[in-house]
Design an enzyme around this catalytic site. Structure first.
Site, PDB file in Angstrom:
ATOM      1  N   GLU A  98       0.608  -2.305   2.341  1.00 59.44           N
ATOM      2  CA  GLU A  98       1.559  -1.916   0.692  1.00 59.44           C
ATOM      3  C   GLU A  98       1.859  -0.179   0.875  1.00 59.44           C
ATOM      4  O   GLU A  98       3.019  -0.226  -0.141  1.00 59.44           O
ATOM      5  CB  GLU A  98       0.097  -2.230  -0.016  1.00 59.44           C
ATOM      6  CG  GLU A  98      -0.598  -3.683  -0.252  1.00 59.44           C
ATOM      7  CD  GLU A  98      -1.718  -3.328  -1.743  1.00 59.44           C
ATOM      8  OE1 GLU A  98      -1.535  -3.886  -2.499  1.00 59.44           O
ATOM      9  OE2 GLU A  98      -1.984  -2.901  -1.005  1.00 59.44           O
TER      10      GLU A  98
ATOM     11  N   LYS B  59       3.057  -7.123 -10.793  1.00 60.82           N
ATOM     12  CA  LYS B  59       2.550  -6.718  -9.242  1.00 60.82           C
ATOM     13  C   LYS B  59       2.879  -8.042  -8.978  1.00 60.82           C
ATOM     14  O   LYS B  59       1.868  -8.805  -8.776  1.00 60.82           O
ATOM     15  CB  LYS B  59       1.821  -6.139  -9.328  1.00 60.82           C
ATOM     16  CG  LYS B  59       2.133  -5.731  -6.969  1.00 60.82           C
ATOM     17  CD  LYS B  59       1.225  -4.854  -6.844  1.00 60.82           C
ATOM     18  CE  LYS B  59       1.080  -4.655  -5.594  1.00 60.82           C
ATOM     19  NZ  LYS B  59      -0.734  -4.194  -5.174  1.00 60.82           N
TER      20      LYS B  59
END
Length: 120
Positions: free
Chosen positions: A21, A98
């Site tokens: 990530e 997100k």
């Protein structure tokens, strides 16, 4: 009190706890609801009397791009404090999403409310 709002502003930021990530800037979405007295802006019909949401959007986009947070809660807090730098804004309700973080969900995120009384 009046409300100025901004919906689905696209941001990019390095965010996440997993190494993959953190290897790239991810796409985030931001919603804002600002408590602000708009009477002066309405009476003057002048941008300098109003919350300039274009300038605010640019500032938040840059803050997100410069951030390097693990948690979405941390970035949301930093963005809320950036909003409250304009002392005409009494409070902000901020939703930061997100998209795609959980494959079975359209989006995950956090919603926070902060006010001038909480600004350090």
């Amino acid at each position: 009190m009046d409300t100025v709002f901004l919906q689905a502003l696209t941001l990019r930021s390095v965010i996440g706890v997993r190494p993959w990530e953190r290897s790239f800037a991810q796409r985030l979405e931001l919603d804002l609801s600002l408590s602000v007295d708009t009477r002066n802006a309405a009476a003057r019909d002048a941008i300098d009397a109003a919350v300039d949401y274009a300038a605010l959007s640019e500032r938040l986009t840059q803050r997100a791009a410069d951030a390097d947070c693990q948690l979405i809660e941390t970035l949301a807090e930093r963005l809320a404090m950036a909003v409250l730098e304009d002392t005409r804004i009494e409070s902000v309700e901020l939703t930061l999403r997100k998209p795609g973080a959980v494959p079975a969900a359209r989006s995950v995120g956090v919603r926070i409310i902060r006010s001038q009384s909480e600004v350090p």
